[in-house]
Write a protein that holds these residues in place. Structure first.
Motif, PDB file in Angstrom:
ATOM      1  N   UNK A 209       0.830  -1.200   0.000  1.00  0.00           N
ATOM      2  CA  UNK A 209       0.000   0.000   0.000  1.00  0.00           C
ATOM      3  C   UNK A 209       0.870   1.257   0.000  1.00  0.00           C
ATOM      4  N   UNK A 210       1.988   1.197   0.743  1.00  0.00           N
ATOM      5  CA  UNK A 210       2.937   2.312   0.767  1.00  0.00           C
ATOM      6  C   UNK A 210       4.351   1.733   0.739  1.00  0.00           C
ATOM      7  N   UNK A 211       5.167   2.243  -0.203  1.00  0.00           N
ATOM      8  CA  UNK A 211       6.576   1.840  -0.277  1.00  0.00           C
ATOM      9  C   UNK A 211       7.452   3.065  -0.040  1.00  0.00           C
ATOM     10  N   UNK A 212       8.422   2.918   0.859  1.00  0.00           N
ATOM     11  CA  UNK A 212       9.403   3.984   1.075  1.00  0.00           C
ATOM     12  C   UNK A 212      10.574   3.766   0.118  1.00  0.00           C
TER      13      UNK A 212
ATOM     14  N   UNK B 262      -6.714   0.979  -5.424  1.00  0.00           N
ATOM     15  CA  UNK B 262      -5.729   0.448  -6.385  1.00  0.00           C
ATOM     16  C   UNK B 262      -4.433   1.264  -6.428  1.00  0.00           C
ATOM     17  N   UNK B 263      -4.339   2.304  -5.582  1.00  0.00           N
ATOM     18  CA  UNK B 263      -3.156   3.169  -5.622  1.00  0.00           C
ATOM     19  C   UNK B 263      -2.076   2.732  -4.625  1.00  0.00           C
ATOM     20  N   UNK B 264      -0.844   3.065  -4.966  1.00  0.00           N
ATOM     21  CA  UNK B 264       0.288   2.765  -4.091  1.00  0.00           C
ATOM     22  C   UNK B 264       0.937   4.091  -3.702  1.00  0.00           C
ATOM     23  N   UNK B 265       1.122   4.287  -2.402  1.00  0.00           N
ATOM     24  CA  UNK B 265       1.771   5.513  -1.934  1.00  0.00           C
ATOM     25  C   UNK B 265       3.291   5.354  -1.982  1.00  0.00           C
ATOM     26  N   UNK B 266       3.992   6.413  -2.377  1.00  0.00           N
ATOM     27  CA  UNK B 266       5.451   6.380  -2.448  1.00  0.00           C
ATOM     28  C   UNK B 266       6.015   7.477  -1.556  1.00  0.00           C
TER      29      UNK B 266
ATOM     30  N   UNK C 296      -1.846  12.366   3.436  1.00  0.00           N
ATOM     31  CA  UNK C 296      -2.184  11.869   2.100  1.00  0.00           C
ATOM     32  C   UNK C 296      -2.318  10.339   2.039  1.00  0.00           C
ATOM     33  N   UNK C 297      -1.775   9.653   3.033  1.00  0.00           N
ATOM     34  CA  UNK C 297      -1.890   8.177   3.005  1.00  0.00           C
ATOM     35  C   UNK C 297      -3.366   7.774   3.069  1.00  0.00           C
ATOM     36  N   UNK C 298      -4.123   8.485   3.895  1.00  0.00           N
ATOM     37  CA  UNK C 298      -5.531   8.090   4.059  1.00  0.00           C
ATOM     38  C   UNK C 298      -6.367   8.416   2.818  1.00  0.00           C
ATOM     39  N   UNK C 299      -5.804   9.221   1.906  1.00  0.00           N
ATOM     40  CA  UNK C 299      -6.546   9.552   0.675  1.00  0.00           C
ATOM     41  C   UNK C 299      -6.271   8.579  -0.463  1.00  0.00           C
TER      42      UNK C 299
END
Ligand SMILES: [Zn+2]
Length: 312
Positions: free
Chosen positions: A45-48, A99-103, A92-95
């Motif tokens: 869901x989120x990649x650093x 299908x989206x991935x946070x970077x 912005x993570x909660x938005x």
């Protein structure tokens, strides 16, 4: 189950490819452990994405290398994939849509800024949300874990931590010398080990001692486990998921059930935990964890603990 992974070195691989004239396609390059297809398959869901600068580079070339990696983050990772969204603020993570991935852009070692807070402020503007003052080497901010002098933070390093606090940016302790670690713990509002394990289970300099682990938990910080076998399993080039679970059990015993997560170090490691060779394998790890922990606990490790501790 969704996953938040707080460390990878894909930007360095993209930069090396660019410099060698063999550009990598971030969508599906076989050599990139965290390529887009693998992130999707792994339910990430989120990649650093860390900016990592080789310590041996001449000092006056380091800023250029950082800029190249950030440029590739914008052009190759974000620019060519509308489903990857740059997280510039924690809110912005909660938005993110399903299908989206946070970077998230991070800095692994402050060598690139030299002694310039102007450069640091530019990095904040470009969206850096986590800063580790050092990699293993020493720099103008602090000593890293590989510096035999064993010093702590310089005045400049302390200024960086206080600017991190102001900007709601994590101060990452993963590569710091022991003394730097304790200096950070005194000053940082948001202490974070983005990719470290427990020294009591695997006695490696990159891992954290029990006193360090407890200090992070007491300060409401987070520890994200790294999948590099030498940090999991004494002297071994391979490790298994049960070996990794020993670290999770230990961190939980020290009170960290709600303050731990994953920081794979994919694209920075060359040996792997059996069965978790790249980001697409996260579901296999989750399934194994569900045999040992409750679903709520595993959800915590995978993404909820991080979301519950966002800097505010
Ligand atoms: Zn690292």
């Amino acid at each position: 189950m969704k996953v938040i992974d707080t460390h990878c070195d894909a930007l360095l691989k993209l930069q090396i490819g660019m410099r060698e004239g063999s550009e990598l396609n971030y969508e599906n390059a076989e050599s990139i452990d965290t390529n887009l297809n693998r992130l999707k398959k792994g339910n990430v869901m989120v990649q650093f994405y860390a900016i990592f600068i080789e310590p041996n580079l001449p000092s006056d070339e380091k800023w250029q290398h950082a800029m190249e990696q950030i440029d590739l983050f914008y052009s190759e990772v974000l620019g060519k994939h509308s489903e990857i969204k740059h997280i510039k603020n924690w809110s912005e993570i909660s938005q993110l849509k399903e299908e989206e991935i946070g970077a998230v852009l991070t800095l692994e070692g402050a060598d690139a800024i030299g002694n310039s807070l102007v450069k640091l402020r530019h990095l904040y503007r470009l969206g850096i949300l986590s800063i580790g003052l050092t990699w293993n080497n020493a720099n103008l901010c602090a000593d890293g874990v590989g510096e035999p002098r064993g010093g702590g933070l310089t005045t400049l390093g302390k200024e960086v931590v206080s600017l991190n606090n102001e900007n709601r940016v994590w101060t990452d302790v993963s590569h710091l010398s022991v003394r730097s670690f304790w200096d950070v713990m005194e000053l940082a509002d948001y202490p974070f080990a983005s990719h470290s394990n427990a020294r009591a289970i695997c006695d490696h300099r990159r891992n954290l001692g029990d006193d360090q682990i407890k200090a992070i938990f007491e300060k409401n910080g987070l520890i994200h486990l790294v999948f590099n076998p030498p940090f999991i399993n004494d002297q071994k080039k391979t490790a298994t998921i049960p070996d990794l679970i020993k670290h999770i059990d230990h961190l939980c015993a020290l009170g960290g059930e709600k303050q731990i997560g994953f920081g794979s170090d994919f694209d920075g490691i060359t040996t792997f935990v059996k069965g978790i060779e790249n980001a697409s394998k996260y579901p296999a790890l989750i399934n194994e964890l569900l045999k040992h922990f409750s679903e709520e606990q595993v959800k915590g490790f995978a993404y909820k603990n991080f979301l519950a501790h966002l800097p505010k």
